[in-house]
Design an enzyme around this catalytic site. Sequence first.
Site, PDB file in Angstrom:
ATOM      1  N   LYS A 227       0.859  -1.193   0.000  1.00 12.41           N
ATOM      2  CA  LYS A 227       0.000   0.000   0.000  1.00 12.41           C
ATOM      3  C   LYS A 227       0.894   1.242   0.000  1.00 12.41           C
ATOM      4  O   LYS A 227       1.966   1.236   0.621  1.00 12.41           O
ATOM      5  CB  LYS A 227      -0.899  -0.043   1.241  1.00 12.41           C
ATOM      6  CG  LYS A 227      -1.939   1.049   1.326  1.00 12.41           C
ATOM      7  CD  LYS A 227      -2.841   0.819   2.533  1.00 12.41           C
ATOM      8  CE  LYS A 227      -3.850   1.917   2.740  1.00 12.41           C
ATOM      9  NZ  LYS A 227      -4.751   1.641   3.896  1.00 12.41           N
TER      10      LYS A 227
ATOM     11  N   SER B 144      -9.652   1.638   3.024  1.00 13.91           N
ATOM     12  CA  SER B 144      -8.804   2.418   2.145  1.00 13.91           C
ATOM     13  C   SER B 144      -7.786   1.592   1.356  1.00 13.91           C
ATOM     14  O   SER B 144      -7.217   2.081   0.392  1.00 13.91           O
ATOM     15  CB  SER B 144      -8.049   3.474   2.964  1.00 13.91           C
ATOM     16  OG  SER B 144      -7.196   2.858   3.907  1.00 13.91           O
TER      17      SER B 144
ATOM     18  N   SER C 247      -9.740  -0.705   7.107  1.00 15.38           N
ATOM     19  CA  SER C 247      -9.232  -0.537   5.741  1.00 15.38           C
ATOM     20  C   SER C 247      -8.607  -1.766   5.100  1.00 15.38           C
ATOM     21  O   SER C 247      -8.331  -1.753   3.903  1.00 15.38           O
ATOM     22  CB  SER C 247      -8.227   0.602   5.700  1.00 15.38           C
ATOM     23  OG  SER C 247      -8.922   1.803   5.643  1.00 15.38           O
TER      24      SER C 247
END
Length: 445
Positions: free
Chosen positions: A49, A124, A148
Amino acid sequence: MRYYLDAIDQNKHLNCFLEVFAEHALQRAIELDSKPVSGKLHGIVLGIKDNICYKGHKASAASKILQNFISTYSATAVERLENEGAIIIGRLNCDEFGMGSSNENSAFGPVLNPNDNSRVAGGSSGGSAAAVKAGMCMAALGTDTGGSIRLPADFCGVIGYKPSYGRVSRHGLMAYGSSFDQIGVLSNTVADTAAILEVIAGPDEFDSTALPNNLESIDLKSEKKYRIAYFPEWIEHSSIDPEISIQLKDYLKQLETNGHQVNPVSFTLTDFIVPTYYILTTAEASSNLARYDGARFGYQSEKKPDNLYSFYQHNRTEGFGKEVKRRIMLGTFVLSTGYYDAYFTKAQQVRQQLKKQTELIFKDYDFILAPNSPTVAYKLGEKNKDPLAMYMGDIFTVFANLTGVPAVSLPVFKHSSNLPFGLQLLSSTHNEVSLLRFSHQLMQQ
Ligand code: GLN
């Protein structure tokens, strides 16, 4: 390696990768091929990420304010993966600084759901979930401050594992809510999750909140019968899609038939969890994000500043997106004189209550079984004009971060719309081994 690079090429429209480290990854694959297999993750291809630092590579947290920032060091988790032979193939799209539930808050466009391109991938860590689902990497690192990892895993149909708070060092993770943030894993199998977690977990001199012990090699085999609690207030919640509720109830019955003990436990604090989460995380974010001023690193406006204040103002106004600004303002408000006790102190008290209640539940039960989300993946644009509706979508995930317990989303359900959705399983804090074992047992069925 070429297999994954081709898959990334064919799935560009999903917008999962903000950058592919193609040359670097190929080079590393050649190097690893020439050596005897030694590391636990030799040749395993992973994405990370974009809020996790990787030395010598860009890391932007999907924000314009860091779009040209190059990390000068690697996150401890990334360093440990590389030491065991993993190959980092690229950085994955996400909501800006991890703030969002649909991956529509990225400064570089939303991630599309691989199951239905008109729908969100969830956030997210949407890029991480969608990339694993579409076969662009074997597994990916995500981060989970309030769901997330689990939410995009639920929406895309992969396994999303958020470890206990402190299980994985946060060194090199760009802070959002420091007392909530955790790095975790998105993958296709529980065995993959366990293998990666064993490597990235453990104490770290750069993070004093990292737990002192390592995770030894986890034997996933277990036929054990467990004690499972569920909250009727969640499964019957007014916001939940009736179909999700029905399938969860059927699943609970099935577990009972299979010999597990399954009981309802009343959870009376449901209405407080989302407000508590958003007061505390925005307060922490307003402080954490103060460092992005454009002076030492990050975006600098072209506008000529009149003074130091306007220099900060231009950089931050142009560099941060709308949702991030909303949260900085909300967080500053709840911390301000006159409101501190009314909001911030109260929220901390609720957090303590939640922790106490959770400890009591785990005295009698091994696991809590729950939904991840009130709905399956929704259409792009459906919720992002209404921040409150978006925040309420986190109702079942933020509990684990408020209390610090580990939680996983397992892709065991299919909705009549043909979209996947997951089962959320939570265990007592630091109890990763049991949680992984039971997850493995359930995924084998
Ligand atoms: N959706 C939650 C939020 O917007 C969770 C985000 C996260 O876990 N990083 O804060």
